[in-house]
Design a protein around this motif. Sequence first.
Motif, PDB file in Angstrom:
ATOM      1  N   THR A  60      -4.115   5.521  12.864  1.00  0.00           N
ATOM      2  CA  THR A  60      -2.839   5.165  13.476  1.00  0.00           C
ATOM      3  C   THR A  60      -2.941   3.803  14.156  1.00  0.00           C
ATOM      4  O   THR A  60      -3.956   3.119  14.030  1.00  0.00           O
ATOM      5  CB  THR A  60      -2.369   6.281  14.447  1.00  0.00           C
ATOM      6  OG1 THR A  60      -1.026   6.023  14.847  1.00  0.00           O
ATOM      7  CG2 THR A  60      -3.248   6.359  15.693  1.00  0.00           C
ATOM      8  N   THR A  61      -1.874   3.431  14.877  1.00  0.00           N
ATOM      9  CA  THR A  61      -1.803   2.132  15.547  1.00  0.00           C
ATOM     10  C   THR A  61      -3.046   1.851  16.413  1.00  0.00           C
ATOM     11  O   THR A  61      -3.408   2.671  17.253  1.00  0.00           O
ATOM     12  CB  THR A  61      -0.548   2.107  16.469  1.00  0.00           C
ATOM     13  OG1 THR A  61       0.577   2.566  15.716  1.00  0.00           O
ATOM     14  CG2 THR A  61      -0.284   0.711  17.007  1.00  0.00           C
TER      15      THR A  61
ATOM     16  N   ALA B 113       3.982   2.806  13.151  1.00  0.00           N
ATOM     17  CA  ALA B 113       4.278   4.212  13.483  1.00  0.00           C
ATOM     18  C   ALA B 113       4.582   4.346  14.965  1.00  0.00           C
ATOM     19  O   ALA B 113       3.856   3.822  15.797  1.00  0.00           O
ATOM     20  CB  ALA B 113       3.087   5.085  13.115  1.00  0.00           C
TER      21      ALA B 113
ATOM     22  N   CYS C  77       6.468   8.090  12.478  1.00  0.00           N
ATOM     23  CA  CYS C  77       5.365   8.145  13.439  1.00  0.00           C
ATOM     24  C   CYS C  77       4.172   8.822  12.792  1.00  0.00           C
ATOM     25  O   CYS C  77       4.258   9.358  11.691  1.00  0.00           O
ATOM     26  CB  CYS C  77       5.799   8.921  14.682  1.00  0.00           C
ATOM     27  SG  CYS C  77       6.157  10.657  14.339  1.00  0.00           S
ATOM     28  N   LYS C  78       3.058   8.784  13.507  1.00  0.00           N
ATOM     29  CA  LYS C  78       1.858   9.506  13.093  1.00  0.00           C
ATOM     30  C   LYS C  78       1.528  10.534  14.167  1.00  0.00           C
ATOM     31  O   LYS C  78       1.493  10.152  15.344  1.00  0.00           O
ATOM     32  CB  LYS C  78       0.676   8.539  12.931  1.00  0.00           C
ATOM     33  CG  LYS C  78       0.853   7.523  11.831  1.00  0.00           C
ATOM     34  CD  LYS C  78       0.733   8.170  10.457  1.00  0.00           C
ATOM     35  CE  LYS C  78       1.046   7.181   9.340  1.00  0.00           C
ATOM     36  NZ  LYS C  78       0.071   6.103   9.211  1.00  0.00           N
TER      37      LYS C  78
ATOM     38  N   ALA D 196       6.200   5.852  21.826  1.00  0.00           N
ATOM     39  CA  ALA D 196       5.355   4.741  21.356  1.00  0.00           C
ATOM     40  C   ALA D 196       6.232   3.554  20.973  1.00  0.00           C
ATOM     41  O   ALA D 196       6.691   3.452  19.835  1.00  0.00           O
ATOM     42  CB  ALA D 196       4.517   5.206  20.168  1.00  0.00           C
TER      43      ALA D 196
ATOM     44  N   ARG E 133       1.672   0.506  26.641  1.00  0.00           N
ATOM     45  CA  ARG E 133       1.360  -0.874  26.188  1.00  0.00           C
ATOM     46  C   ARG E 133       0.966  -1.767  27.358  1.00  0.00           C
ATOM     47  O   ARG E 133       0.550  -1.306  28.395  1.00  0.00           O
ATOM     48  CB  ARG E 133       2.543  -1.487  25.408  1.00  0.00           C
ATOM     49  CG  ARG E 133       3.176  -0.593  24.368  1.00  0.00           C
ATOM     50  CD  ARG E 133       2.239  -0.242  23.234  1.00  0.00           C
ATOM     51  NE  ARG E 133       2.971   0.351  22.117  1.00  0.00           N
ATOM     52  CZ  ARG E 133       2.451   1.222  21.269  1.00  0.00           C
ATOM     53  NH1 ARG E 133       1.201   1.631  21.399  1.00  0.00           N
ATOM     54  NH2 ARG E 133       3.178   1.681  20.276  1.00  0.00           N
TER      55      ARG E 133
ATOM     56  N   HIS F  89      -6.529  12.727  18.571  1.00  0.00           N
ATOM     57  CA  HIS F  89      -5.548  12.495  17.506  1.00  0.00           C
ATOM     58  C   HIS F  89      -6.129  13.169  16.261  1.00  0.00           C
ATOM     59  O   HIS F  89      -7.026  12.620  15.624  1.00  0.00           O
ATOM     60  CB  HIS F  89      -5.328  10.993  17.264  1.00  0.00           C
ATOM     61  CG  HIS F  89      -4.276  10.727  16.234  1.00  0.00           C
ATOM     62  ND1 HIS F  89      -3.092  10.080  16.519  1.00  0.00           N
ATOM     63  CD2 HIS F  89      -4.209  11.057  14.918  1.00  0.00           C
ATOM     64  CE1 HIS F  89      -2.358  10.013  15.414  1.00  0.00           C
ATOM     65  NE2 HIS F  89      -3.016  10.598  14.435  1.00  0.00           N
TER      66      HIS F  89
END
Length: 335
Positions: A102-103, A256, A211-212, A242, A17, A134
């Motif tokens: 996903t995010t 997720a 989560c993913k 994450a 992040r 991914h």
Amino acid sequence: MKTMTLTMPLDMHVHLRDGEMLETVAPLTSYSFSGALVMPNLVPPVTTLDMVRGYKKRIQAAMESDDFEPYMTLFYQNYSRSFLEEVKDHIIAIKLYPSGVTTNSEGGVASFDIEAMRETLEAMSDLGIILSVHGETNGFVMDREAEFMSVYEMLAVHFPKLKIIMEHITTREAVKMLDQYENLYATITVHHLMITLDDVAGGMLRPHLFCKPIAKRPHDREALLKVALSAHPKVMFGSDSAPHPKHTKESCGCGAGVFTAPIALQLLCEIFEANDSLDNLQAFVSDNAQQIYGICPDFKEVVLVKHDFVIPEMYGSVVPMRAGETLTWSIERVD
Ligand code: DOR
Ligand code: ZN
């Protein structure tokens, strides 16, 4: 007391992040790992050389130790060869997200049109930039990864010299692919070695395990354990740690992500010990990744000891996996 020494552990898939969250999580990863592959799904995503450089500087400023290498990535778009030549010494991989899976993946690939992607993927292949993927479709949630296997096959066949990493695999279908295509590799998280969908939603809903890709069936977890515990040379550890703030996980519309960075090595010791495979942990957490990525991290030694460790309830605003529970391994020191 029983100890386990890991040299140069690597986390080949992590979300650090930015801003305040980066300040919280970067020191945790840089403490126990020699290096990590840093995901580019910031808002906006990392897509220029300036963004890569700036993000790397912010990561280095947030770390508490300087014996850690953030291996940088770009967010996949169809980039020109000249741009990739310019950026190649600053990244080791480009992360491809299918759009919306996903995010922060909204800017990802909307359709896998090989011809549209050819210039970028050929240039990556020539320049030795790894494609990290991914691998999920927009289909039914339990089938998304298995459905994506045809995309991996298409990429592997069209670009045989391109190293393709199937990130955070969760199914036996993905495990099977490892031995079918020479240029396919995989990362595996620690949580997918431990949980199935039952742990997430079989009883009371556990948002910190959501989560993913979502955790799958027992036979899938068995297939993952088999290749991780034997340190199959094409698999490596990638935590997919994450972090999301507690209030966004414990809410309607839970994001997720499972946060494992500060407990990953301890959990791996537990799992490998329970399966009589501690001898293979070094390859899974470092040697295989060094081979696959051709990286040579600075020396670091992490000594773990068979001693109880109570997982904190929170790290900053983030609730870790298994918060408040006791692990049987702890980190004794890092040299
Ligand atoms: O669970 C996940 N969380 N999977 C991803 O692919 C992205 C990640 C995140 O960025 O939160
Ligand atoms: Zn991820």
